[in-house]
Design an enzyme around this catalytic site. Structure first.
Site, PDB file in Angstrom:
ATOM      1  N   TYR A  40       7.573 -12.219  11.226  1.00 16.13           N
ATOM      2  CA  TYR A  40       8.353 -10.973  11.145  1.00 16.13           C
ATOM      3  C   TYR A  40       9.449 -11.110  10.088  1.00 16.13           C
ATOM      4  O   TYR A  40       9.539 -10.303   9.152  1.00 16.13           O
ATOM      5  CB  TYR A  40       8.951 -10.693  12.521  1.00 16.13           C
ATOM      6  CG  TYR A  40       9.731  -9.409  12.648  1.00 16.13           C
ATOM      7  CD1 TYR A  40       9.078  -8.181  12.695  1.00 16.13           C
ATOM      8  CD2 TYR A  40      11.118  -9.424  12.757  1.00 16.13           C
ATOM      9  CE1 TYR A  40       9.794  -6.994  12.838  1.00 16.13           C
ATOM     10  CE2 TYR A  40      11.840  -8.249  12.905  1.00 16.13           C
ATOM     11  CZ  TYR A  40      11.176  -7.034  12.950  1.00 16.13           C
ATOM     12  OH  TYR A  40      11.902  -5.867  13.095  1.00 16.13           O
ATOM     13  N   ASN A  49       0.831  -1.214   0.000  1.00 14.24           N
ATOM     14  CA  ASN A  49       0.000   0.000   0.000  1.00 14.24           C
ATOM     15  C   ASN A  49       0.863   1.261   0.000  1.00 14.24           C
ATOM     16  O   ASN A  49       0.571   2.232  -0.695  1.00 14.24           O
ATOM     17  CB  ASN A  49      -0.933   0.012   1.225  1.00 14.24           C
ATOM     18  CG  ASN A  49      -2.088  -0.969   1.056  1.00 14.24           C
ATOM     19  OD1 ASN A  49      -2.476  -1.287  -0.066  1.00 14.24           O
ATOM     20  ND2 ASN A  49      -2.625  -1.450   2.177  1.00 14.24           N
ATOM     21  N   ARG A  62       2.325   6.667  -6.913  1.00 19.15           N
ATOM     22  CA  ARG A  62       1.372   7.697  -7.375  1.00 19.15           C
ATOM     23  C   ARG A  62       1.952   9.094  -7.221  1.00 19.15           C
ATOM     24  O   ARG A  62       1.640  10.001  -7.979  1.00 19.15           O
ATOM     25  CB  ARG A  62       0.061   7.606  -6.569  1.00 19.15           C
ATOM     26  CG  ARG A  62      -0.800   6.386  -6.887  1.00 19.15           C
ATOM     27  CD  ARG A  62      -2.246   6.584  -6.448  1.00 19.15           C
ATOM     28  NE  ARG A  62      -2.416   6.786  -5.018  1.00 19.15           N
ATOM     29  CZ  ARG A  62      -2.487   5.806  -4.115  1.00 19.15           C
ATOM     30  NH1 ARG A  62      -2.401   4.549  -4.488  1.00 19.15           N
ATOM     31  NH2 ARG A  62      -2.654   6.086  -2.825  1.00 19.15           N
TER      32      ARG A  62
HETATM   33  P1  NAD Z   1       7.962   0.207  17.394  1.00 20.15           P
HETATM   34  O1  NAD Z   1       7.093  -0.959  17.668  1.00 20.15           O
HETATM   35  O2  NAD Z   1       8.281   1.145  18.496  1.00 20.15           O
HETATM   36  O3  NAD Z   1       7.380   1.073  16.192  1.00 20.15           O
HETATM   37  C1  NAD Z   1       6.595   0.556  15.158  1.00 20.15           C
HETATM   38  C2  NAD Z   1       5.468   1.532  14.905  1.00 20.15           C
HETATM   39  O4  NAD Z   1       4.680   1.035  13.826  1.00 20.15           O
HETATM   40  C3  NAD Z   1       4.538   1.692  16.102  1.00 20.15           C
HETATM   41  O5  NAD Z   1       4.278   3.056  16.328  1.00 20.15           O
HETATM   42  C4  NAD Z   1       3.279   0.939  15.693  1.00 20.15           C
HETATM   43  O6  NAD Z   1       2.115   1.451  16.310  1.00 20.15           O
HETATM   44  C5  NAD Z   1       3.301   1.119  14.201  1.00 20.15           C
HETATM   45  N1  NAD Z   1       2.595   0.060  13.466  1.00 20.15           N
HETATM   46  C6  NAD Z   1       2.739  -1.270  13.603  1.00 20.15           C
HETATM   47  N2  NAD Z   1       1.937  -1.908  12.722  1.00 20.15           N
HETATM   48  C7  NAD Z   1       1.286  -0.942  12.038  1.00 20.15           C
HETATM   49  C8  NAD Z   1       0.327  -0.960  11.001  1.00 20.15           C
HETATM   50  N3  NAD Z   1      -0.132  -2.110  10.477  1.00 20.15           N
HETATM   51  N4  NAD Z   1      -0.144   0.221  10.521  1.00 20.15           N
HETATM   52  C9  NAD Z   1       0.304   1.394  11.018  1.00 20.15           C
HETATM   53  N5  NAD Z   1       1.207   1.473  12.018  1.00 20.15           N
HETATM   54  C10 NAD Z   1       1.691   0.317  12.502  1.00 20.15           C
HETATM   55  O7  NAD Z   1       9.305  -0.382  16.747  1.00 20.15           O
HETATM   56  P2  NAD Z   1      10.669   0.351  16.412  1.00 20.15           P
HETATM   57  O8  NAD Z   1      11.720  -0.248  17.262  1.00 20.15           O
HETATM   58  O9  NAD Z   1      10.494   1.807  16.393  1.00 20.15           O
HETATM   59  O10 NAD Z   1      10.906  -0.191  14.937  1.00 20.15           O
HETATM   60  C11 NAD Z   1      10.634   0.631  13.799  1.00 20.15           C
HETATM   61  C12 NAD Z   1      10.912  -0.158  12.526  1.00 20.15           C
HETATM   62  O11 NAD Z   1      12.295  -0.540  12.484  1.00 20.15           O
HETATM   63  C13 NAD Z   1      10.100  -1.454  12.418  1.00 20.15           C
HETATM   64  O12 NAD Z   1       9.685  -1.609  11.088  1.00 20.15           O
HETATM   65  C14 NAD Z   1      11.090  -2.534  12.783  1.00 20.15           C
HETATM   66  O13 NAD Z   1      10.806  -3.744  12.128  1.00 20.15           O
HETATM   67  C15 NAD Z   1      12.405  -1.937  12.303  1.00 20.15           C
HETATM   68  N6  NAD Z   1      13.522  -2.466  13.102  1.00 20.15           N
HETATM   69  C16 NAD Z   1      13.721  -2.038  14.386  1.00 20.15           C
HETATM   70  C17 NAD Z   1      14.741  -2.579  15.144  1.00 20.15           C
HETATM   71  C18 NAD Z   1      14.991  -2.146  16.553  1.00 20.15           C
HETATM   72  O14 NAD Z   1      15.888  -2.721  17.206  1.00 20.15           O
HETATM   73  N7  NAD Z   1      14.313  -1.158  17.076  1.00 20.15           N
HETATM   74  C19 NAD Z   1      15.582  -3.550  14.587  1.00 20.15           C
HETATM   75  C20 NAD Z   1      15.329  -3.971  13.283  1.00 20.15           C
HETATM   76  C21 NAD Z   1      14.307  -3.396  12.539  1.00 20.15           C
END
Ligand code: NAD
Ligand code: UDP
Length: 333
Positions: A157, A111, A118
């Site tokens: 994941y 999405n 777009r």
């Molecule tokens: P987090 O859980 O704090 O943040 C993720 C955010 O995405 C949250 O605010 C949540 O509400 C939102 N979210 C989840 N599913 C959603 C959906 N379907 N629609 C809209 N919003 C949605 O995690 P983070 O640590 O801030 O991680 C941010 C990104 O970085 C993620 O994609 C994660 O996979 C990636 N990442 C983080 C780490 C880490 O160590 N923090 C490591 C590898 C990858």
């Protein structure tokens, strides 16, 4: 791309941050606004918190939209860049609703890519070191294809992110979206959710409460911890770099620590901690993890600056403030 701000002479962009109310996303929103850009933050608040972006809500260039990216979204006005950080990142949280986690990375990313196409916007995908699974190559370079258990509890994941990467590279090859992919290794810092189950937030909060730190397995498994401020600089650099690297880039801190070493450090920094207790190791928990960041250094001129002990100081201070604020009404009662 964007419009020129006549006051600063810099190009002002309109940037969408999906997952912008999360831990990393909220720091990215801060950095983009500080650079003079307009930010549209899209978040379902699944694992993020409105409080993470509350100080931004009155900013004239900040717009917050509550939305689940699994549903098609349309945004009024142009977009120059889209960052996709939306996805629960903590293992207990992403395993709580595994189908939604997978759909967030596959349908949600699709999405957002449609939206970017777009708008002719550049797109950055926040992928993860989890695409390497339980790695047999150490440290992990980007051309290592990984060792993921596609039927295990982490697969929602890991495989979701791998599919999201595939979508990004397909649209890049098709010439439809300028996509970039970063693989983020364990990141920590202020605004992690206290109860999200990740190691740094667990250890600090257990220590502050005077509890024993929960070590899963023997504690000899390793992780590499990057401070969120270093990571955000890497995200911005990857979005800006010319030409498009057309390859994923690891972002992480190569300093490698065992879980036992992290527990010792936290206990040294928070004397209230009451020792450690050993708990079973979760299924498919990777044994070793450390990024090879040669590509990030070469292409982005990026490397992390903040050593673990220094980075833990502001993280502990932030959790301590939150913990004391929580205790105050109880003490008053
Ligand atoms: P987090 O859980 O704090 O943040 C993720 C955010 O995405 C949250 O605010 C949540 O509400 C939102 N979210 C989840 N599913 C959603 C959906 N379907 N629609 C809209 N919003 C949605 O995690 P983070 O640590 O801030 O991680 C941010 C990104 O970085 C993620 O994609 C994660 O996979 C990636 N990442 C983080 C780490 C880490 O160590 N923090 C490591 C590898 C990858
Ligand atoms: N871990 C731990 N105690 C905790 C939380 C996590 O020993 O209270 C371990 C976990 O088993 C893993 C490492 O710490 O080996 C990092 O876990 P985290 O959930 O932070 O992230 P992961 O890298 O596994 O996604």
């Amino acid at each position: 791309m964007g419009s020129v701000d006549t006051r600063t002479g810099r190009t002002k962009k309109r940037v969408l941050v999906a997952g912008g109310a999360g831990f990393v996303g909220s720091h990215l929103c801060d950095a983009l606004l500080a650079e003079g850009h307009a930010v549209v933050c899209v978040d379902s608040f699944l694992t993020g918190a409105r409080s993470n972006v509350a100080p931004l809500e009155n900013h004239p260039d900040f717009k917050l939209i509550q939305h689940d990216i699994c549903d098609v979204l349309s945004i009024d006005g142009p977009l120059d860049e889209v960052y996709n950080l939306a996805c629960a990142a903590s293992p207990p949280r992403y395993q709580a609703d595994p189908v939604h986690t997978m759909m967030t990375s596959v349908v949600g990313t699709r999405n957002l890519l449609d939206l970017a196409e777009r708008n002719g916007a550049r797109f950055l995908m926040a992928s993860t070191s989890e695409v390497y699974g339980d790695p047999e190559v150490h440290p992990q370079p980007e051309d290592y294809r990984g060792n993921v258990n596609c039927t295990g509890p982490r697969a929602c994941y890991d495989e979701g992110k791998r599919a999201a990467e595939a979508l990004c590279f397909d649209l890049l090859r098709l010439g439809r979206v300028d996509t970039r992919v970063v693989r983020i290794f364990n990141t920590y810092g202020p605004r992690m959710q206290a109860d999200d189950g990740r190691i740094v937030s667990n250890f600090i909060n257990q220590a502050l409460r005077g509890e024993a730190l929960t070590i899963y397995g023997t504690g000899e498994q390793t992780r590499s911890f990057c401070h969120v401020s270093d990571l955000v600089k890497g995200l911005l650099a990857m979005m800006a770099v010319e030409p498009n690297p057309k390859a994923p880039v690891n972002l992480g801190n190569p300093g490698e620590f065992t879980v036992n070493e992290l527990a010792d450090l936290v206990r040294e920094m928070i004397p209230e901690a009451a020792g450690v207790v050993y708990r079973p190791l979760p299924q498919d928990d990777p044994q070793r993890r450390r990024p090879d960041i040669a590509r990030a250094k070469q292409l982005l001129g990026w490397e992390p600056r903040i050593p673990l002990k220094q980075g833990l100081e502001d993280t502990i201070a932030w959790f301590r403030l939150a913990y004391e604020a929580e205790k105050r009404p109880i003490a008053a009662a």
